[in-house]
Enzyme design. Structure first.
Site, PDB file in Angstrom:
ATOM      1  N   HIS A   1      50.249 -73.720 -23.101  1.00  0.00           N
ATOM      2  CA  HIS A   1      51.271 -72.594 -23.591  1.00  0.00           C
ATOM      3  C   HIS A   1      50.774 -72.245 -25.034  1.00  0.00           C
ATOM      4  O   HIS A   1      50.234 -73.035 -25.738  1.00  0.00           O
ATOM      5  CB  HIS A   1      52.483 -73.632 -23.938  1.00  0.00           C
ATOM      6  CG  HIS A   1      53.543 -72.823 -24.583  1.00  0.00           C
ATOM      7  ND1 HIS A   1      54.554 -71.932 -23.970  1.00  0.00           N
ATOM      8  CD2 HIS A   1      54.028 -73.034 -25.868  1.00  0.00           C
ATOM      9  CE1 HIS A   1      55.393 -71.664 -24.797  1.00  0.00           C
ATOM     10  NE2 HIS A   1      55.029 -72.155 -26.005  1.00  0.00           N
TER      11      HIS A   1
ATOM     12  N   ASN B   1      42.725 -66.717 -18.973  1.00  0.00           N
ATOM     13  CA  ASN B   1      42.281 -68.388 -18.983  1.00  0.00           C
ATOM     14  C   ASN B   1      42.011 -68.880 -17.623  1.00  0.00           C
ATOM     15  O   ASN B   1      40.960 -69.384 -17.581  1.00  0.00           O
ATOM     16  CB  ASN B   1      43.880 -69.087 -19.003  1.00  0.00           C
ATOM     17  CG  ASN B   1      44.440 -69.237 -20.481  1.00  0.00           C
ATOM     18  OD1 ASN B   1      43.957 -70.030 -21.186  1.00  0.00           O
ATOM     19  ND2 ASN B   1      45.370 -68.153 -20.787  1.00  0.00           N
TER      20      ASN B   1
HETATM   21  C1  GRF Z   1      49.021 -64.993 -22.471  1.00  0.00           C
HETATM   22  O1  GRF Z   1      49.944 -64.682 -23.500  1.00  0.00           O
HETATM   23  C2  GRF Z   1      48.809 -66.438 -23.035  1.00  0.00           C
HETATM   24  O2  GRF Z   1      48.823 -66.742 -24.338  1.00  0.00           O
HETATM   25  C3  GRF Z   1      49.514 -67.234 -22.130  1.00  0.00           C
HETATM   26  O3  GRF Z   1      49.843 -66.478 -21.071  1.00  0.00           O
HETATM   27  C4  GRF Z   1      49.385 -64.895 -21.307  1.00  0.00           C
HETATM   28  C5  GRF Z   1      48.470 -64.326 -20.327  1.00  0.00           C
HETATM   29  O4  GRF Z   1      47.308 -65.122 -20.211  1.00  0.00           O
HETATM   30  N1  GRF Z   1      49.053 -68.437 -21.695  1.00  0.00           N
HETATM   31  P1  GRF Z   1      46.129 -64.882 -19.428  1.00  0.00           P
HETATM   32  O5  GRF Z   1      45.167 -63.802 -20.067  1.00  0.00           O
HETATM   33  O6  GRF Z   1      46.665 -64.261 -17.809  1.00  0.00           O
HETATM   34  O7  GRF Z   1      45.637 -66.223 -18.856  1.00  0.00           O
END
Ligand code: GRF
Length: 215
Positions: free
Chosen positions: A109, A13
């Protein structure tokens, strides 16, 4: 708009936000600092690749939530932060930090809140539960953060199909690629353009041309 991004995992993200700042729609946004909840995560490498300052602030190094909150507030002080983005961040933030950045903290989320959310529903777990319950549609939600888990005003949601052949891992990747990595940067864009207001506990997008996400 100056943002701080909080991470706890792979940082996909965070990467989606970095890419939109560099190549896409977040031209008026600057990632001033990344806060990591632990030191052995790939999200830190992603921030280092972009020369973004990164600090590891681990809750277990503080005797209580108030001290932890104070450390987070102190870490952001010099950066004049307008928005805090929780991007896969797994540590609970306390009321001191939340009131300091009132209505300026958003979280992504991996489900359509109020389904499959709340304490214990993080990472792969929502997707395990979606498959176990046999629901046909899931997705992701961006919401403002208040003092309860996954409970603040919802800003954006995007739906994703569930297929009978899905494993939790396949579903998680689809939700991340098709929903999380789309609505998190878009939420930041809307806020950076002052198009979001919180009215009577609900997030309102003040842009007649904006089409709320549907499946
Ligand atoms: C993932 O499970 C995502 O769905 C949730 O946090 C976890 C890690 O996300 N938002 P990221 O790859 O570290 O952004």
């Amino acid at each position: 708009m100056n943002i701080a991004v909080f991470v706890s995992g792979g940082g996909t993200n965070l990467q989606a936000i970095i890419d939109e700042v560099k190549f896409g729609s977040l031209t008026n946004v600057k990632i001033k600092i990344v806060i990591a909840s632990k030191d052995d995560i790939f999200a830190i490498k992603r921030s280092k690749n972009e020369n973004i300052p990164c600090k590891v602030i681990s809750k277990k190094e503080y005797s209580n939530l108030i001290e932890y909150d104070k450390a987070l507030i102190q870490a952001l002080k010099e950066y004049n932060i307008d928005l805090v983005v929780l991007a896969g961040f797994l540590s609970r933030i306390g009321s001191e930090f939340i009131s300091f950045y009132k209505n300026k903290i958003i979280n992504i989320h991996p489900s359509l809140i109020p389904a499959f959310c709340g304490n214990g529903m993080y990472g792969i777990i929502p997707h395990v539960e979606v498959i176990r319950k046999g629901v046909m549609i899931t997705g992701a939600t961006v919401h403002f953060v208040d003092e309860d888990y996954d409970n603040g005003p919802i800003l954006l949601q995007k739906a994703v199909r569930v297929f009978s052949s899905d494993t939790p891992q396949i579903l998680q990747k689809r939700v991340m690629d098709e929903a999380e990595h789309v609505i998190l940067p878009l939420s930041i864009k809307l806020i950076s353009e002052n198009k979001v207001k919180i009215i009577d506990g609900k997030a309102k997008i003040e842009d007649d041309d904006f089409i709320p996400y549907i499946v």
